[in-house]
Design a protein around this motif. Structure first.
Motif, PDB file in Angstrom:
ATOM      1  N   LEU A  82       0.838  -0.973   0.245  1.00  0.00           N
ATOM      2  CA  LEU A  82      -0.402   0.358  -0.294  1.00  0.00           C
ATOM      3  C   LEU A  82       0.999   0.997   0.234  1.00  0.00           C
ATOM      4  O   LEU A  82       1.959   1.511   0.675  1.00  0.00           O
ATOM      5  N   ARG A  83       0.672   2.176  -0.802  1.00  0.00           N
ATOM      6  CA  ARG A  83       1.137   3.253  -1.086  1.00  0.00           C
ATOM      7  C   ARG A  83       0.093   4.772  -0.062  1.00  0.00           C
ATOM      8  O   ARG A  83      -0.757   4.420  -1.019  1.00  0.00           O
ATOM      9  N   LEU A  84       0.582   4.911   0.966  1.00  0.00           N
ATOM     10  CA  LEU A  84       0.412   6.558   1.266  1.00  0.00           C
ATOM     11  C   LEU A  84       0.663   7.111   0.900  1.00  0.00           C
ATOM     12  O   LEU A  84       2.635   7.736   1.432  1.00  0.00           O
ATOM     13  N   ASP A  85       0.431   8.274   0.588  1.00  0.00           N
ATOM     14  CA  ASP A  85       1.617   9.529  -0.503  1.00  0.00           C
ATOM     15  C   ASP A  85       0.527  10.918   0.470  1.00  0.00           C
ATOM     16  O   ASP A  85      -0.940  11.221   0.259  1.00  0.00           O
ATOM     17  N   ILE A  86       0.751  11.048   1.620  1.00  0.00           N
ATOM     18  CA  ILE A  86       0.511  12.387   2.040  1.00  0.00           C
ATOM     19  C   ILE A  86       0.959  14.110   2.273  1.00  0.00           C
ATOM     20  O   ILE A  86       1.675  13.596   2.857  1.00  0.00           O
TER      21      ILE A  86
END
Length: 253
Positions: A82-86
């Motif tokens: 999973l890629r989380l880009d905040i």
């Protein structure tokens, strides 16, 4: 009404943009599993709230993230990372991003912690735990108890020995911890971040089966045949092996 409109929009099978998700305090919300990429303008998880990310979601981009005290972003186990880009995050004390693997059962083995790639571009942080531990192995099965022996007569007929108990099963191995890549600004306060990527504990050993009782005469007044020996108990199983630890790759930009 805003929450309702946001959830209706999320059922689109395409990547979603310009949406707002708000999880109220002490409540639980689950994102729908109809899209693999989700774009949010704002994600607000209030104190003690929980948002579940389903296994089918592989990329989440959030312009503004707010996590209150003890808020939780729970990520379902899956083979895909999973890629989380905040872009901008404000995270209170006790907040947690959890991608732990699932505990094993008699039908399924334990699942590993989910692999994560997290990018925090601008962050105000009090405290954050990132948990990608592996799932615990299933316990070994309990050994069956031995059957009791047959009773003897009062003056004739031998009692039979109790049957031996069966061995307990071995615990199943724990699953591996996740592979975590964390991209943070150069001045990010790493001491406020707690990352856990340990492998899951091995399953508990199965309990040994008890030996059956030896047969003995019953209801005799003057004479009775000798009682038979009890069966031997089985052996307890072996504990399962601990899963291998994951890794943390901290990248500053």
């Amino acid at each position: 009404m805003r929450n309702l409109l946001a959830l209706v929009t999320l059922f689109s099978p395409l990547a979603v943009a310009q949406a707002v998700i708000e999880v109220e305090s002490h409540t639980f919300m689950r994102l729908p599993s109809t899209t693999s990429v989700l774009l949010l303008d704002r994600l607000d998880i209030a104190d003690h709230g929980t948002l579940l990310i389903p296994a089918g979601l592989t990329e989440l981009r959030v312009a503004q993230l707010h996590m209150g005290r003890d808020a939780r972003l729970a990520i379902a186990p899956a083979e895909q990372a999973l890629r989380l880009d905040i872009a901008s995050a404000e995270i209170a004390s006790g907040a947690q991003i959890s991608a732990r693997g699932a505990k094993g059962s008699a039908e399924k083995p334990a699942l590993p912690g989910r692999d994560l790639s997290v990018r925090l571009q601008v962050v105000t942080l009090e405290q954050l735990t990132l948990d990608a531990r592996g799932g615990q192995g299933a316990p070994g099965y309990v050994g069956l108890a031995g059957a009791d022996g047959k009773a003897g007569g009062c003056t004739w007929g031998d009692a039979s020995r109790g049957h031996d108990g069966l061995d307990g099963g071995d615990g199943q191995p724990g699953a591996a911890g996740g592979q975590v890549r964390l991209e943070v600004p150069e001045r990010f306060a790493a001491e406020k971040l707690h990352v856990r990527v340990e492998g899951g504990a091995g399953g508990q050993p199965g309990v040994a089966g008890a030996g059956g009782k030896g047969g003995m005469s019953k209801g005799c007044w003057l004479y009775s045949t000798d009682a038979a020996r009890d069966g031997k108990p089985g052996r307890a199983g072996q504990p399962g092996a601990e899963g291998s630890a994951g890794t943390l790759n901290l990248v500053r930009f």
